[in-house]
Design a protein around this motif. Structure first.
Motif, mmCIF file in Angstrom:
data_model
loop_
_atom_site.group_PDB
_atom_site.id
_atom_site.type_symbol
_atom_site.label_atom_id
_atom_site.label_comp_id
_atom_site.label_asym_id
_atom_site.label_seq_id
_atom_site.Cartn_x
_atom_site.Cartn_y
_atom_site.Cartn_z
ATOM 1 N N PRO A 170 50.912 86.056 -91.666
ATOM 2 C CA PRO A 170 50.895 87.070 -90.605
ATOM 3 C C PRO A 170 51.386 88.441 -91.057
ATOM 4 C CG PRO A 170 52.701 85.524 -90.269
ATOM 5 C CD PRO A 170 51.851 84.961 -91.372
ATOM 6 N N ALA A 171 52.279 88.482 -92.035
ATOM 7 C CA ALA A 171 52.834 89.759 -92.489
ATOM 8 C C ALA A 171 51.838 90.569 -93.306
ATOM 9 C CB ALA A 171 54.102 89.510 -93.298
ATOM 10 N N ALA A 172 50.684 89.976 -93.634
ATOM 11 C CA ALA A 172 49.690 90.686 -94.430
ATOM 12 C C ALA A 172 48.934 91.740 -93.620
ATOM 13 C CB ALA A 172 48.695 89.690 -95.031
ATOM 14 N N LEU A 173 49.016 91.664 -92.292
ATOM 15 C CA LEU A 173 48.330 92.642 -91.453
ATOM 16 C C LEU A 173 49.122 93.946 -91.404
ATOM 17 C CD1 LEU A 173 47.165 90.420 -88.440
ATOM 18 C CD2 LEU A 173 45.911 91.030 -90.514
ATOM 19 N N THR A 174 48.454 95.019 -91.036
ATOM 20 C CA THR A 174 49.104 96.329 -91.012
ATOM 21 C C THR A 174 50.024 96.519 -89.811
ATOM 22 O OG1 THR A 174 47.187 97.279 -89.887
ATOM 23 C CG2 THR A 174 47.238 97.424 -92.295
ATOM 24 N N GLN A 175 49.873 95.677 -88.805
ATOM 25 C CA GLN A 175 50.794 95.686 -87.670
ATOM 26 C C GLN A 175 51.057 94.248 -87.255
ATOM 27 O OE1 GLN A 175 48.280 98.004 -85.005
ATOM 28 N NE2 GLN A 175 48.003 96.228 -83.694
ATOM 29 N N PRO A 176 52.205 93.992 -86.616
ATOM 30 C CA PRO A 176 52.558 92.601 -86.297
ATOM 31 C C PRO A 176 51.548 91.955 -85.357
ATOM 32 C CG PRO A 176 54.484 94.022 -86.119
ATOM 33 C CD PRO A 176 53.296 94.922 -86.279
ATOM 34 N N PRO A 177 51.073 90.770 -85.703
ATOM 35 C CA PRO A 177 50.197 90.014 -84.806
ATOM 36 C C PRO A 177 51.045 89.241 -83.800
ATOM 37 C CG PRO A 177 50.506 88.797 -86.822
ATOM 38 C CD PRO A 177 51.304 90.070 -86.979
ATOM 39 N N THR A 178 50.383 88.595 -82.847
ATOM 40 C CA THR A 178 51.079 87.761 -81.876
ATOM 41 C C THR A 178 50.543 86.337 -81.962
ATOM 42 O OG1 THR A 178 51.336 89.647 -80.372
ATOM 43 C CG2 THR A 178 51.669 87.451 -79.444
ATOM 44 N N ALA A 179 51.457 85.383 -82.013
ATOM 45 C CA ALA A 179 51.100 83.966 -81.901
ATOM 46 C C ALA A 179 51.558 83.497 -80.528
ATOM 47 C CB ALA A 179 51.773 83.144 -82.990
ATOM 48 N N PHE A 180 50.654 82.926 -79.758
ATOM 49 C CA PHE A 180 50.967 82.476 -78.407
ATOM 50 C C PHE A 180 51.238 80.973 -78.405
ATOM 51 C CE2 PHE A 180 48.089 86.118 -78.051
ATOM 52 C CZ PHE A 180 48.858 86.964 -77.272
ATOM 53 N N LEU A 181 52.131 80.551 -77.519
ATOM 54 C CA LEU A 181 52.413 79.140 -77.313
ATOM 55 C C LEU A 181 52.065 78.776 -75.874
ATOM 56 C CD1 LEU A 181 55.948 78.800 -78.951
ATOM 57 C CD2 LEU A 181 53.779 78.084 -79.944
ATOM 58 N N SER A 182 51.326 77.685 -75.690
ATOM 59 C CA SER A 182 51.023 77.148 -74.362
ATOM 60 C C SER A 182 51.308 75.658 -74.391
ATOM 61 C CB SER A 182 49.546 77.368 -73.992
ATOM 62 O OG SER A 182 49.216 78.734 -73.970
ATOM 63 N N GLY A 183 52.073 75.168 -73.413
ATOM 64 C CA GLY A 183 52.365 73.738 -73.385
ATOM 65 C C GLY A 183 53.341 73.387 -72.292
ATOM 66 N N GLN A 184 53.320 72.125 -71.892
ATOM 67 C CA GLN A 184 54.167 71.653 -70.798
ATOM 68 C C GLN A 184 55.585 71.314 -71.254
ATOM 69 O OE1 GLN A 184 51.617 72.750 -68.814
ATOM 70 N NE2 GLN A 184 52.538 71.298 -67.376
ATOM 71 N N ASP A 185 55.742 70.930 -72.503
ATOM 72 C CA ASP A 185 57.007 70.394 -72.988
ATOM 73 C C ASP A 185 57.787 71.462 -73.752
ATOM 74 O OD1 ASP A 185 58.731 68.912 -75.123
ATOM 75 O OD2 ASP A 185 58.213 67.343 -73.678
ATOM 76 N N GLU A 186 58.965 71.816 -73.235
ATOM 77 C CA GLU A 186 59.749 72.899 -73.834
ATOM 78 C C GLU A 186 60.259 72.524 -75.224
ATOM 79 O OE1 GLU A 186 59.933 75.914 -72.605
ATOM 80 O OE2 GLU A 186 58.697 75.241 -70.923
ATOM 81 N N GLU A 187 60.684 71.291 -75.396
ATOM 82 C CA GLU A 187 61.178 70.864 -76.710
ATOM 83 C C GLU A 187 60.064 70.918 -77.754
ATOM 84 O OE1 GLU A 187 63.194 67.001 -78.960
ATOM 85 O OE2 GLU A 187 62.744 66.904 -76.812
ATOM 86 N N ALA A 188 58.868 70.491 -77.357
ATOM 87 C CA ALA A 188 57.730 70.538 -78.277
ATOM 88 C C ALA A 188 57.421 71.979 -78.671
ATOM 89 C CB ALA A 188 56.505 69.889 -77.627
ATOM 90 N N LYS A 189 57.485 72.891 -77.725
ATOM 91 C CA LYS A 189 57.219 74.292 -78.050
ATOM 92 C C LYS A 189 58.292 74.861 -78.973
ATOM 93 C CE LYS A 189 56.388 75.623 -73.720
ATOM 94 N NZ LYS A 189 56.011 76.496 -72.582
ATOM 95 N N ARG A 190 59.547 74.429 -78.795
ATOM 96 C CA ARG A 190 60.599 74.892 -79.714
ATOM 97 C C ARG A 190 60.344 74.391 -81.126
ATOM 98 N NH1 ARG A 190 63.923 74.105 -75.074
ATOM 99 N NH2 ARG A 190 64.391 71.949 -75.675
ATOM 100 N N THR A 191 59.886 73.154 -81.250
ATOM 101 C CA THR A 191 59.552 72.611 -82.572
ATOM 102 C C THR A 191 58.421 73.404 -83.213
ATOM 103 O OG1 THR A 191 60.262 70.379 -81.979
ATOM 104 C CG2 THR A 191 58.694 70.573 -83.800
#
Length: 198
Positions: A125-146
């Motif tokens: 991701p750092a190879a781009l000229t500006q910061p990209p965004t990675a999105f998270l979608s999911g029901q389980d909070e612990e899974a998203k933290r992992t």
């Protein structure tokens, strides 16, 4: 160290496997054969679906028992292709592959991410000229933290990662794939990603 199984050995799967291995995780890459995928899923804590989205639902539902209790990271987009082989339309309008997977696999913790960028950006991701965004979608909070921690291991800064909420938010990020053919026709396969500017 996390035990990870990557389903798919194409450009996406191979890139994620290499990046996560480099970060110190134990990664197994399974091809599309049912036996290899089942064995890999049983041994893993996290499964990454990097198979073509059009066939992902059927392929993963066949592994319902092996995926029970596991985190399933879905990076695919379910689309029909146009004559040039690029995405032309969504296969699940009004829904998403992420939602379909969670409905069909209620004992699996589905997290949608990394599906709004060219595959090279997933692990650089750092190879781009500006910061990209990675999105998270999911029901389980612990899974998203992992998954958040795994993204950081791939080079994503914490403030480049946005948790959108439940799995229903995956329909928004999956719809972003409709930008892709136009961007590629305009600029070629130059690395790009959706980015939220603040």
């Amino acid at each position: 160290m996390t035990l990870i199984a990557v389903f798919g050995n194409g450009r996406v799967g191979s890139g994620l496997s290499a990046g996560l291995t480099l970060a110190g995780h134990q990664v197994t890459v399974a091809d599309r054969s049912p036996g290899a995928a089942a064995d890999a899923a049983r041994a893993a804590q996290v499964i990454i679906n990097a198979t073509p989205g059009a066939g992902s639902l059927e392929r993963l539902v066949a592994l319902r028992d092996e995926l029970a209790g596991k985190i399933l990271v879905d990076v695919s987009n379910a689309t029909s292709d146009g004559p040039d082989g690029l995405p032309a339309d969504l296969l699940h309008p009004g829904s998403s592959l992420g939602e379909k997977l969670q409905q069909a696999l209620p004992d699996t913790r589905v997290v949608k991410t990394l599906n709004t960028m060219l595959y090279t950006v997933m692990t650089a991701p750092a190879a781009l000229t500006q910061p990209p965004t990675a999105f998270l979608s999911g029901q389980d909070e612990e899974a998203k933290r992992t998954v958040h921690r795994l993204l950081e291991d791939l080079g994503w800064q914490p403030d480049w990662i946005t948790d959108l909420g439940g799995i229903e938010t995956a329909r928004a990020t999956e719809a972003a794939v409709l930008f892709v053919p136009h961007v590629i026709r305009s600029s070629g396969f130059t690395p790009f990603a959706v980015s939220i500017a603040r």
